[in-house]
Design a protein around this motif. Structure first.
Motif, PDB file in Angstrom:
ATOM      1  N   PHE A 193      12.922  -1.589   3.802  1.00 33.35           N
ATOM      2  CA  PHE A 193      13.635  -0.327   3.586  1.00 33.35           C
ATOM      3  C   PHE A 193      13.726  -0.013   2.094  1.00 33.35           C
ATOM      4  N   ASP A 194      13.812   1.282   1.814  1.00 29.73           N
ATOM      5  CA  ASP A 194      13.907   1.731   0.424  1.00 29.73           C
ATOM      6  C   ASP A 194      14.673   3.046   0.385  1.00 29.73           C
ATOM      7  N   GLY A 195      15.396   3.280  -0.691  1.00 28.29           N
ATOM      8  CA  GLY A 195      16.060   4.568  -0.856  1.00 28.29           C
ATOM      9  C   GLY A 195      17.579   4.509  -0.797  1.00 28.29           C
ATOM     10  N   TRP A 196      18.110   3.331  -0.488  1.00 30.62           N
ATOM     11  CA  TRP A 196      19.578   3.142  -0.438  1.00 30.62           C
ATOM     12  C   TRP A 196      20.232   3.684  -1.705  1.00 30.62           C
ATOM     13  N   TRP A 197      19.545   3.458  -2.818  1.00 32.95           N
ATOM     14  CA  TRP A 197      20.086   3.818  -4.144  1.00 32.95           C
ATOM     15  C   TRP A 197      20.254   5.329  -4.320  1.00 32.95           C
ATOM     16  N   ASP A 198      19.761   6.136  -3.386  1.00 37.94           N
ATOM     17  CA  ASP A 198      19.940   7.592  -3.487  1.00 37.94           C
ATOM     18  C   ASP A 198      21.430   7.954  -3.463  1.00 37.94           C
ATOM     19  N   ILE A 240       0.858  -1.188   0.000  1.00 32.76           N
ATOM     20  CA  ILE A 240       0.000   0.000   0.000  1.00 32.76           C
ATOM     21  C   ILE A 240       0.893   1.236   0.000  1.00 32.76           C
ATOM     22  N   HIS A 241       0.787   2.043  -1.044  1.00 33.84           N
ATOM     23  CA  HIS A 241       1.474   3.330  -1.109  1.00 33.84           C
ATOM     24  C   HIS A 241       0.438   4.417  -0.890  1.00 33.84           C
ATOM     25  N   TRP A 242       0.473   4.988   0.297  1.00 33.10           N
ATOM     26  CA  TRP A 242      -0.509   6.024   0.618  1.00 33.10           C
ATOM     27  C   TRP A 242       0.166   7.100   1.460  1.00 33.10           C
ATOM     28  N   ASN A 298      15.539  -4.914   2.117  1.00 31.46           N
ATOM     29  CA  ASN A 298      15.964  -3.600   1.631  1.00 31.46           C
ATOM     30  C   ASN A 298      15.917  -3.606   0.101  1.00 31.46           C
ATOM     31  N   ASN A 299      15.184  -2.659  -0.448  1.00 31.59           N
ATOM     32  CA  ASN A 299      14.992  -2.594  -1.901  1.00 31.59           C
ATOM     33  C   ASN A 299      16.165  -1.848  -2.555  1.00 31.59           C
ATOM     34  N   HIS A 300      17.383  -2.369  -2.327  1.00 27.41           N
ATOM     35  CA  HIS A 300      18.564  -1.649  -2.832  1.00 27.41           C
ATOM     36  C   HIS A 300      19.032  -2.167  -4.184  1.00 27.41           C
ATOM     37  N   THR A 339       8.985 -10.312  -4.952  1.00 25.63           N
ATOM     38  CA  THR A 339       8.924  -9.379  -6.082  1.00 25.63           C
ATOM     39  C   THR A 339       7.826  -8.373  -5.810  1.00 25.63           C
ATOM     40  N   CYS A 340       8.152  -7.073  -5.887  1.00 25.25           N
ATOM     41  CA  CYS A 340       7.070  -6.088  -5.777  1.00 25.25           C
ATOM     42  C   CYS A 340       6.705  -5.611  -7.183  1.00 25.25           C
ATOM     43  N   GLN A 341       5.419  -5.418  -7.369  1.00 25.19           N
ATOM     44  CA  GLN A 341       4.929  -5.077  -8.713  1.00 25.19           C
ATOM     45  C   GLN A 341       3.681  -4.207  -8.586  1.00 25.19           C
ATOM     46  N   ARG A 366       6.542   5.977   6.039  1.00 29.73           N
ATOM     47  CA  ARG A 366       7.132   7.289   5.704  1.00 29.73           C
ATOM     48  C   ARG A 366       7.843   7.107   4.371  1.00 29.73           C
ATOM     49  N   HIS A 367       7.399   7.848   3.387  1.00 28.72           N
ATOM     50  CA  HIS A 367       8.003   7.722   2.055  1.00 28.72           C
ATOM     51  C   HIS A 367       9.056   8.812   1.870  1.00 28.72           C
ATOM     52  N   HIS A 368       9.579   8.927   0.628  1.00 29.86           N
ATOM     53  CA  HIS A 368      10.699   9.852   0.403  1.00 29.86           C
ATOM     54  C   HIS A 368      10.314  11.314   0.702  1.00 29.86           C
ATOM     55  N   GLY A 428       1.348  10.199  -8.265  1.00 33.46           N
ATOM     56  CA  GLY A 428       2.328   9.202  -7.820  1.00 33.46           C
ATOM     57  C   GLY A 428       3.148   9.721  -6.648  1.00 33.46           C
ATOM     58  N   GLU A 429       3.899   8.802  -6.026  1.00 30.18           N
ATOM     59  CA  GLU A 429       4.587   9.132  -4.765  1.00 30.18           C
ATOM     60  C   GLU A 429       5.882   9.929  -4.967  1.00 30.18           C
ATOM     61  N   TRP A 430       6.285  10.119  -6.216  1.00 30.65           N
ATOM     62  CA  TRP A 430       7.510  10.889  -6.485  1.00 30.65           C
ATOM     63  C   TRP A 430       7.204  12.346  -6.826  1.00 30.65           C
ATOM     64  N   TYR A 431       5.980  12.776  -6.683  1.00 33.43           N
ATOM     65  CA  TYR A 431       5.579  14.109  -7.154  1.00 33.43           C
ATOM     66  C   TYR A 431       6.485  15.220  -6.617  1.00 33.43           C
ATOM     67  N   PHE A 461      12.984  -7.934  -5.050  1.00 35.25           N
ATOM     68  CA  PHE A 461      13.161  -7.593  -6.462  1.00 35.25           C
ATOM     69  C   PHE A 461      12.064  -6.603  -6.840  1.00 35.25           C
ATOM     70  N   GLU A 462      12.425  -5.586  -7.609  1.00 37.67           N
ATOM     71  CA  GLU A 462      11.449  -4.557  -7.966  1.00 37.67           C
ATOM     72  C   GLU A 462      11.004  -4.725  -9.418  1.00 37.67           C
ATOM     73  N   ARG A 463       9.715  -4.893  -9.609  1.00 43.66           N
ATOM     74  CA  ARG A 463       9.073  -4.943 -10.931  1.00 43.66           C
ATOM     75  C   ARG A 463       9.541  -6.080 -11.829  1.00 43.66           C
TER      76      ARG A 463
HETATM   77  C1  GLC Z   1      11.110   2.502  -5.866  1.00 49.09           C
HETATM   78  C2  GLC Z   1      10.473   3.872  -5.887  1.00 49.09           C
HETATM   79  C3  GLC Z   1       9.575   4.055  -4.706  1.00 49.09           C
HETATM   80  C4  GLC Z   1       8.663   2.889  -4.457  1.00 49.09           C
HETATM   81  C5  GLC Z   1       9.418   1.600  -4.483  1.00 49.09           C
HETATM   82  C6  GLC Z   1       8.480   0.431  -4.398  1.00 49.09           C
HETATM   83  O1  GLC Z   1      12.106   2.453  -4.910  1.00 49.09           O
HETATM   84  O2  GLC Z   1      11.427   4.884  -5.836  1.00 49.09           O
HETATM   85  O3  GLC Z   1       8.837   5.213  -4.878  1.00 49.09           O
HETATM   86  O4  GLC Z   1       8.100   3.057  -3.212  1.00 49.09           O
HETATM   87  O5  GLC Z   1      10.170   1.485  -5.640  1.00 49.09           O
HETATM   88  O6  GLC Z   1       9.078  -0.724  -4.814  1.00 49.09           O
END
Ligand code: GLC
Length: 435
Positions: A200-205, A42-44, A235-237, A274-276, A100-102, A53-56, A250-252
């Protein structure tokens, strides 16, 4: 002397982290997680109000202007119990919620700042509290998404994203920023009952920094494990797993594919996920109505299970707090399929021969479920001997009605003579029993 200390301490940290051995509690959680095979992401957040979208925030607005949305956030149709019931009805076994998102806005009751759903919006309700209770009532495990990066805070050491949000710069301070994260993680893992995973997410920053950036993950992971010994760390790195991690994300893409470009990493021995997206975006986006069909989503779930991974399928709730009708429709459709065929997915392990053009397989004990998902490519199904769950194939029958399926033994494996497959079938399942 000082030089010696600074040289020694990183090596010491590495040694500590690489010694990581999952505790018995973690091993149990890993087993349960791997059995589940299906969860809902859930992205809210206040980004949902902009419906882009969450990157706005990354794409233009100044953070102060963006923050005004919080003052009008009153998701009148939010009902955690409705969410949990609809999600449970899909056959999903867990929810992963963006705490808490970015954009730095916390969707839970935090004492670390006022920029959160309780103190910073007229709504004033701790939606995470309500969701955690609804999860417990509906037998769903709770996972918490937590962003490592923050496009708002001045003390966050800035990375390659969020450059136009209006941060002044020059006030970066890892000490205070990591204290802030630790304090929030402590709240998350103390106030909401059992949390099965932190995501966790955002390591790739910081993946383009000239010098490797030290996120001090080992200390942070240790904190998570000390607060809740059964809580998995993921961690989604997009890298090979780091010590202290308990699942691999794994992402997408299903593990082993890399269509989206995030998956060059190896497949580890950790439980996989896998998140999708259901449409194209994670957070609610008003133009994004391009939802994948129920058959496409079911097939993706089966294919993910065939690779030995869970599917974490995303929904971006609307600004009013309700789930989009298209998403509810997909949840119902997947649920109808899972009601009948769930036993070929839950508690299974990977296909011994990977995914094929015609479909895949899942395994449970001495049973191999053959999932034929593209009938046009299914005339000639060869099941190679390697990795089969028994020395001899005893029987082959259709899952639907037990009708016998003919097979012959060839040099390289068993050949299944599946006959005609109804074209509208999402997944034609043949059950192979081995002895
Ligand atoms: C990416 C995106 C992020 C999203 C995540 C979900 O890291 O930057 O916005 O939450 O993927 O997999």
């Amino acid at each position: 002397m000082i030089l010696a200390v600074s040289l020694i301490s990183p090596a010491f940290m590495t040694a500590t982290a690489s010694d990581y051995k999952p505790s018995p509690e973690i091993i149990k959680s890993q087993e349960e997680f791997a059995k589940d095979r299906f969860g809902i992401f859930i992205h809210w957040g206040i980004y949902s109000m902009f419906a882009q979208g969450e990157w706005y925030l990354n794409y233009g607005p100044h953070a102060d202007e963006y923050a005004k949305a919080a003052k009008g956030f009153y998701p009148v149709n939010f009902n955690a119990s409705d969410w949990a019931k609809a999600i449970r009805g899909s056959g999903a076994k867990y929810i992963c919620f963006t705490t808490r998102h970015h954009d730095g806005f916390s969707m839970f009751d935090t004492d670390q700042n006022d920029y959160n759903i309780v103190d910073g919006t007229p709504f004033g309700r701790d939606v995470l509290k309500e969701l955690s209770e609804a999860c417990r009532e509906n037998d769903l495990s709770l996972h918490l998404y937590y962003s490592h990066l923050d496009w708002l805070r001045e003390d966050y050491p800035r990375g390659r994203t969020g450059k136009t949000t209006g941060r002044q710069g020059g006030m970066e301070n890892w000490e205070t920023y990591s204290k802030f994260m630790d304090a929030q993680l402590t709240e998350l893992l103390s106030n909401y009952g059992p949390v099965r995973a932190v995501w966790f997410d955002g390591w790739w920053d910081h993946d383009e920094d000239p010098e490797p950036f030290d996120w001090h993950l080992d200390e942070q992971y240790a904190l998570v494990h000390s607060l809740q010994p059964a809580c998995l760390v993921g961690n989604n790195h997009h890298q090979n797993p780091f010590p202290g991690e308990d699942i691999q994300i794994f992402e997408r893409d299903v593990p082993g594919e890399n269509t989206a470009g995030y998956s060059e990493q190896d497949i580890s021995r950790l439980p996989l996920e896998t998140c999708q997206t259901m449409n194209g975006m994670w957070g609610y986006k008003v133009e994004d109505t391009n939802y994948k069909s129920v058959p496409a989503l079911v097939r993706y779930l089966v294919k993910t299970a065939g690779q030995g991974a869970n599917l974490l399928l995303n929904i971006g709730p609307q600004p009013d707090g309700s789930l989009p009708e298209e998403a509810l429709d997909r949840l119902r459709g997947i649920g109808e399929w899972m009601d009948v065929y769930g036993e070929t997915i839950y508690g299974t392990t990977a296909s011994p021969f990977g995914n094929k053009e015609w479909g895949t397989s899942t395994r449970k004990g001495n049973t191999l479920y053959i999932h034929i998902m593209d009938s046009e490519k299914a005339d000639d199904i060869l099941i190679p001997f390697e990795g089969l769950p028994g020395a001899k194939l005893k029987s082959a029958g259709l899952f639907d009605n037990n009708a016998k399926v003919k097979f012959s033994k060839e040099k390289e494996g068993y050949r299944l003579h599946v006959g005609d497959i109804p074209e509208d079938k999402i997944d034609h399942i043949v059950v192979l029993e081995f002895i």
